[in-house]
Motif scaffolding. Structure first.
Motif, short mmCIF file in Angstrom:
data_model
loop_
_atom_site.label_atom_id
_atom_site.label_comp_id
_atom_site.label_asym_id
_atom_site.label_seq_id
_atom_site.Cartn_x
_atom_site.Cartn_y
_atom_site.Cartn_z
N LYS A 23 19.75 7.68 45.21
CA LYS A 23 20.48 6.95 44.16
C LYS A 23 20.93 7.84 43.00
CE LYS A 23 17.64 4.82 41.83
NZ LYS A 23 16.61 4.08 41.18
N SER A 73 17.61 5.57 30.34
CA SER A 73 16.47 4.70 30.05
C SER A 73 15.38 5.44 29.30
CB SER A 73 15.86 4.20 31.36
OG SER A 73 16.77 3.39 32.06
N ARG A 87 6.81 7.80 31.90
CA ARG A 87 6.46 8.76 32.96
C ARG A 87 6.68 10.19 32.45
NH1 ARG A 87 9.72 11.54 36.01
NH2 ARG A 87 11.54 10.38 36.70
N ARG A 112 9.67 15.16 35.63
CA ARG A 112 9.49 15.95 36.87
C ARG A 112 10.13 17.32 36.65
NH1 ARG A 112 11.76 11.48 39.98
NH2 ARG A 112 10.02 10.13 40.48
N TYR A 129 16.05 10.99 31.24
CA TYR A 129 15.40 9.87 30.55
C TYR A 129 15.15 10.29 29.12
CZ TYR A 129 13.92 7.50 34.92
OH TYR A 129 13.89 6.84 36.12
N GLU A 189 16.07 -4.98 28.94
CA GLU A 189 15.12 -5.32 30.00
C GLU A 189 14.15 -4.17 30.09
OE1 GLU A 189 14.56 -3.71 33.14
OE2 GLU A 189 15.87 -2.13 32.45
N ALA A 216 10.45 -2.87 32.63
CA ALA A 216 9.56 -3.21 33.74
C ALA A 216 8.54 -2.10 33.93
CB ALA A 216 10.38 -3.37 35.03
N TYR A 225 9.37 1.49 32.05
CA TYR A 225 10.76 1.92 32.00
C TYR A 225 11.55 0.83 31.29
CZ TYR A 225 9.61 5.07 35.93
OH TYR A 225 9.05 6.03 36.74
N GLY A 226 12.46 1.22 30.38
CA GLY A 226 13.24 0.21 29.68
C GLY A 226 14.66 0.67 29.40
N THR A 227 15.58 -0.30 29.41
CA THR A 227 16.98 0.00 29.09
C THR A 227 17.24 -0.32 27.63
OG1 THR A 227 17.62 -0.70 31.32
CG2 THR A 227 19.38 -0.58 29.68
N GLU A 263 20.72 2.47 36.19
CA GLU A 263 20.00 2.87 37.40
C GLU A 263 18.59 2.33 37.25
OE1 GLU A 263 20.61 7.26 37.86
OE2 GLU A 263 19.02 6.84 39.32
N ILE A 264 18.35 1.11 37.69
CA ILE A 264 17.07 0.46 37.41
C ILE A 264 16.50 -0.20 38.66
CG2 ILE A 264 17.62 0.13 34.96
CD1 ILE A 264 18.29 -2.75 35.53
N ASP A 265 15.25 -0.64 38.56
CA ASP A 265 14.60 -1.20 39.75
C ASP A 265 15.00 -2.67 39.96
OD1 ASP A 265 13.03 -2.59 37.85
OD2 ASP A 265 11.34 -2.59 39.23
N ARG A 311 5.04 5.01 46.25
CA ARG A 311 6.49 4.83 46.27
C ARG A 311 6.95 4.24 47.61
NH1 ARG A 311 9.18 7.53 41.94
NH2 ARG A 311 7.52 8.19 40.55
P1 5GP Z 1 11.71 7.39 38.86
O1 5GP Z 1 10.35 7.51 38.26
O2 5GP Z 1 11.73 7.73 40.33
O3 5GP Z 1 12.78 8.10 38.07
O4 5GP Z 1 12.09 5.84 38.76
C1 5GP Z 1 11.27 4.87 39.32
C2 5GP Z 1 12.01 3.54 39.35
O5 5GP Z 1 12.21 3.04 38.02
C3 5GP Z 1 13.39 3.62 39.98
O6 5GP Z 1 13.56 2.51 40.84
C4 5GP Z 1 14.32 3.54 38.80
O7 5GP Z 1 15.57 3.00 39.14
C5 5GP Z 1 13.55 2.59 37.91
N1 5GP Z 1 14.00 2.63 36.52
C6 5GP Z 1 14.46 3.69 35.82
N2 5GP Z 1 14.80 3.30 34.58
C7 5GP Z 1 14.58 1.97 34.50
C8 5GP Z 1 14.76 0.98 33.49
O8 5GP Z 1 15.22 1.24 32.38
N3 5GP Z 1 14.40 -0.30 33.79
C9 5GP Z 1 13.90 -0.64 35.01
N4 5GP Z 1 13.61 -1.93 35.21
N5 5GP Z 1 13.72 0.25 36.00
C10 5GP Z 1 14.05 1.54 35.75
#
Ligand code: 5GP
Length: 207
Positions: free
Chosen positions: A20, A39, A43, A46, A55, A74, A76, A83-85, A102-104, A149
């Motif tokens: 993605k 967002s 975390r 990486r 981020y 939002e 979650a 993670y938040g937008t 790009e969110i879950d 994951r």
């Molecule tokens: P990663 O840690 O792999 O970057 O992200 C883990 C998951 O958190 C992914 O599915 C990603 O799309 C989701 N994610 C990233 N930012 C946000 C956000 O702001 N809100 C939500 N709800 N999910 C997010």
């Protein structure tokens, strides 16, 4: 591209490791008028991830203060992290720019409830075996995190029914083209163009 008063809100979700981030970044670098919502997350970064680019990396205390102040549209918990937008990111829509979140899948549902005209795109890995291989080769995640994951991936796949489009990432270039095509098609949707035009040139009878 014609200038617009209001941009389109896109949500892109996928199990992690489905490609993605790569696809979304390619689309944004190729298409004008669309940007990515960065967002906030608790975390740890990486390898190679940059503050403010991938981020905004914040502490739990900072996250909770922002959440209490209503600064997230939002948020979650995903894989144990928050993670938040940021609500402020949506302001770009009013400047006529499209925005990609790009969110879950939990976040996607919340966005769908708040913005009925948002466009939800799900990126699917060709198979769970391919996903597993990609997660391991990416590096930076502990074995336990990879397993979590993969478990989560199955749960996310069960949420696909609320999405408007599904793109299978068999080949990255092709998947990138497909996501870009979705954005272009949505910009031309009659309902959107007319809503904008009726409030503008086409709706004003200047004789
Ligand atoms: P990663 O840690 O792999 O970057 O992200 C883990 C998951 O958190 C992914 O599915 C990603 O799309 C989701 N994610 C990233 N930012 C946000 C956000 O702001 N809100 C939500 N709800 N999910 C997010």
């Amino acid at each position: 591209m014609a200038s617009r008063e209001k941009g389109v809100l896109f949500v892109v979700s996928a199990p992690s490791g489905a490609g993605k981030t790569t696809i979304v970044r390619r689309v944004i670098s190729q298409l004008a008028g669309v940007s990515l919502s960065i967002s906030c997350t608790t975390r740890a970064p990486r390898r190679g991830e940059q503050e403010g680019v991938d981020y905004s990396f914040i502490t739990r205390a900072e996250f909770s203060a922002l959440e209490q102040a209503g600064r997230f549209i939002e948020w979650a918990q995903v894989h144990g992290d928050l993670y938040g937008t940021p609500r402020a990111n949506l302001e770009r829509l009013h400047q006529g720019e499209d925005l990609v979140l790009e969110i879950d899948t939990q976040g996607a549902r919340k966005i769908r409830e708040a913005f009925s005209d948002a466009v939800l795109v799900f990126i699917l890995p060709p198979s769970l075996e391919v996903l597993q291989g990609r997660l391991r080769s990416r590096g930076g995640d502990a074995e336990e995190a990879i397993r979590a994951r993969l478990h989560n991936a199955q749960k996310e796949l069960d949420q696909m029914d609320c999405y408007d489009y599904i793109v299978v990432n068999e080949e990255i270039e092709e998947a990138t083209r497909e996501v870009a095509s979705i954005i272009i098609a949505e910009r031309c949707k009659a309902a959107r163009v007319l809503a904008e035009r009726l409030g503008g040139t086409y709706g004003t009878d200047n004789g």
